[in-house]
Scaffold this motif. Structure first.
Motif, PDB file in Angstrom:
ATOM      1  N   TYR A 120      23.076  44.783  58.774  1.00  0.00           N
ATOM      2  CA  TYR A 120      24.111  44.416  57.818  1.00  0.00           C
ATOM      3  C   TYR A 120      24.433  45.594  56.917  1.00  0.00           C
ATOM      4  O   TYR A 120      23.656  46.560  56.795  1.00  0.00           O
ATOM      5  CB  TYR A 120      23.689  43.199  56.988  1.00  0.00           C
ATOM      6  N   GLU A 121      25.603  45.516  56.288  1.00  0.00           N
ATOM      7  CA  GLU A 121      26.067  46.539  55.360  1.00  0.00           C
ATOM      8  C   GLU A 121      26.605  45.856  54.112  1.00  0.00           C
ATOM      9  O   GLU A 121      26.887  44.658  54.127  1.00  0.00           O
ATOM     10  CB  GLU A 121      27.184  47.390  55.996  1.00  0.00           C
TER      11      GLU A 121
ATOM     12  N   ARG B 289      25.640  52.535  54.257  1.00  0.00           N
ATOM     13  CA  ARG B 289      24.232  52.137  54.263  1.00  0.00           C
ATOM     14  C   ARG B 289      24.078  50.945  55.194  1.00  0.00           C
ATOM     15  O   ARG B 289      24.570  49.853  54.913  1.00  0.00           O
ATOM     16  CB  ARG B 289      23.762  51.787  52.858  1.00  0.00           C
ATOM     17  N   THR B 290      23.385  51.161  56.295  1.00  0.00           N
ATOM     18  CA  THR B 290      23.139  50.107  57.273  1.00  0.00           C
ATOM     19  C   THR B 290      21.694  49.662  57.174  1.00  0.00           C
ATOM     20  O   THR B 290      20.769  50.468  57.310  1.00  0.00           O
ATOM     21  CB  THR B 290      23.443  50.600  58.701  1.00  0.00           C
ATOM     22  N   PHE B 291      21.502  48.377  56.907  1.00  0.00           N
ATOM     23  CA  PHE B 291      20.169  47.796  56.813  1.00  0.00           C
ATOM     24  C   PHE B 291      19.871  47.039  58.103  1.00  0.00           C
ATOM     25  O   PHE B 291      20.765  46.428  58.697  1.00  0.00           O
ATOM     26  CB  PHE B 291      20.078  46.833  55.631  1.00  0.00           C
ATOM     27  N   LYS B 292      18.617  47.067  58.493  1.00  0.00           N
ATOM     28  CA  LYS B 292      18.177  46.294  59.651  1.00  0.00           C
ATOM     29  C   LYS B 292      17.058  45.371  59.208  1.00  0.00           C
ATOM     30  O   LYS B 292      16.092  45.812  58.573  1.00  0.00           O
ATOM     31  CB  LYS B 292      17.709  47.190  60.787  1.00  0.00           C
TER      32      LYS B 292
ATOM     33  N   THR C 104      14.464  47.857  57.208  1.00  0.00           N
ATOM     34  CA  THR C 104      14.727  49.295  57.180  1.00  0.00           C
ATOM     35  C   THR C 104      16.140  49.549  56.680  1.00  0.00           C
ATOM     36  O   THR C 104      17.010  48.667  56.749  1.00  0.00           O
ATOM     37  CB  THR C 104      14.567  49.923  58.571  1.00  0.00           C
ATOM     38  N   VAL C 105      16.357  50.763  56.186  1.00  0.00           N
ATOM     39  CA  VAL C 105      17.682  51.184  55.764  1.00  0.00           C
ATOM     40  C   VAL C 105      17.949  52.560  56.353  1.00  0.00           C
ATOM     41  O   VAL C 105      17.070  53.425  56.356  1.00  0.00           O
ATOM     42  CB  VAL C 105      17.821  51.204  54.228  1.00  0.00           C
ATOM     43  N   ALA C 106      19.159  52.740  56.878  1.00  0.00           N
ATOM     44  CA  ALA C 106      19.521  54.004  57.515  1.00  0.00           C
ATOM     45  C   ALA C 106      20.922  54.395  57.075  1.00  0.00           C
ATOM     46  O   ALA C 106      21.913  54.022  57.715  1.00  0.00           O
ATOM     47  CB  ALA C 106      19.441  53.884  59.038  1.00  0.00           C
TER      48      ALA C 106
END
Length: 348
Positions: A320-321, A255-258, A230-232
């Protein structure tokens, strides 16, 4: 006269270099330390109760070992009298230092002769469409023995894709061992006394993200995450009135990815911690089957907890970013689904 009380010789990992201790009968000792012939340290040291100790050599030598993976260490000790700078006696100590941030529980010489440069102690699960690397200290020739569903085997000679006189890098991607009319089940890589086994995941799940990272030996390994990605993005806005109108004069995007590793074996679960402790991680994108090293990332949070319960299989999540300041990234090299880094063209 110089008496070496604790010496060094042979090979050592940079995380386990012993102290050097010696005694002198003269006034002082000149100590010169060189790495691969280049001098990095030169000092006059004075004895206490006739003894001098060189401690915490790992702090001094680790950056050099990390840069080259393996370096030749030379320590020259020169005893001097109080009224002269001319050496009255000398001693020379030599050793090889191999970069390693882990405590492997055995000597460097034993490990490098029987292990590839990875902490994965067991079988690695991969898929036919994936890129895989193995590295080892030395220049031994390497072969791959592929095993197929009908019980047949075939040996392949592997040529180095990178390295030098100190270490070797192999491309062990399973796609090169596929034969028409056969189903690849697993393959074993051998180089000297070293062996490593890969098993094939026949489901070939979509992978996102695909990450390449420097492991505890300073070489690159790849992790293919098969869980939900996911990306938030978040936006921090600073506004103020410009004339009659309120304007956003500064907008900072993060942009924070999970990511979710998917279900792992217990041996691979131990190995995945290498990603979380790595200081260099990049995203890998694939276009038309060709890998491309993408943006550097920074892991901001991770959860790698698991138990030994019989009904539990480990799977880890992490966030991660992008490491760079500008998070407004347009990736023109990626094809397929938004988060799909595999070779297939699913949903195109």
């Amino acid at each position: 006269m110089i008496t070496v009380l604790q010496s060094i010789s042979g090979s050592y990992f940079s995380s386990g270099i012993p102290d050097v201790e010696f005694s002198v009968t003269g006034y002082r000792a000149g100590v010169v330390i060189s790495v691969d012939g280049a001098q990095i340290y030169s000092e006059h040291l004075y004895p206490v109760d006739g003894k001098i100790a060189l401690t915490e050599l790992d702090t001094l030598l680790t950056p050099y070992a990390r840069q080259s993976l393996k370096v030749a260490l030379c320590i020259v000790i020169s005893e001097e009298a109080e009224d002269s700078s001319t050496a009255t006696s000398t001693a020379t100590l030599n050793a090889d230092i191999i970069y390693c941030a882990a405590d492997v529980g055995t000597s460097a010489a034993d490990f490098i002769s029987s292990h590839f440069l990875t902490t994965l102690d067991g079988e690695k699960t991969t898929a036919v469409n994936r890129l895989e690397y193995l590295h080892y200290i030395g220049t031994d020739s390497a072969t791959a023995t592929a095993h197929y569903d009908d019980g047949s085997t075939k040996a392949f000679k592997l040529l180095p894709v990178a390295g030098n006189s100190k270490y070797t890098t192999l491309d062990v991607s399973p796609g090169q061992f596929v034969l028409d009319g056969h189903v690849l089940v697993c393959f074993v890589i051998q180089a000297g006394e070293r062996t490593f086994r890969f098993s094939i995941d026949f489901d070939e799940p979509d992978c996102a993200p695909v990450l390449v990272f420097d492991n505890s030996f300073g070489v690159e390994e790849l992790l293919y995450c098969t869980g939900t990605h996911t990306v938030a993005p978040t936006y921090k806005r600073e506004s103020g009135f410009v004339g009659r109108y309120n304007r956003n004069y500064n907008i900072r995007e993060t942009r924070t990815f999970k990511a979710d590793t998917g279900i792992l074996s217990f041996t691979m679960a131990n190995w995945v911690d290498e990603l979380f402790r790595s200081q260099s991680i990049h995203v890998v994108n694939f276009r038309d089957g060709n890998p491309n090293i993408g943006k550097e990332i920074l892991i901001t949070d991770s959860k790698s907890e698991y138990t030994n319960d019989d009904d539990e299989l480990p799977r880890f999540t992490f966030s991660y970013e992008y490491a760079q300041r500008n998070h407004n990234v347009v990736d023109v090299l990626r094809s397929g689904r938004i988060f799909d880094n595999t070779f297939d063209n699913t949903f195109e």
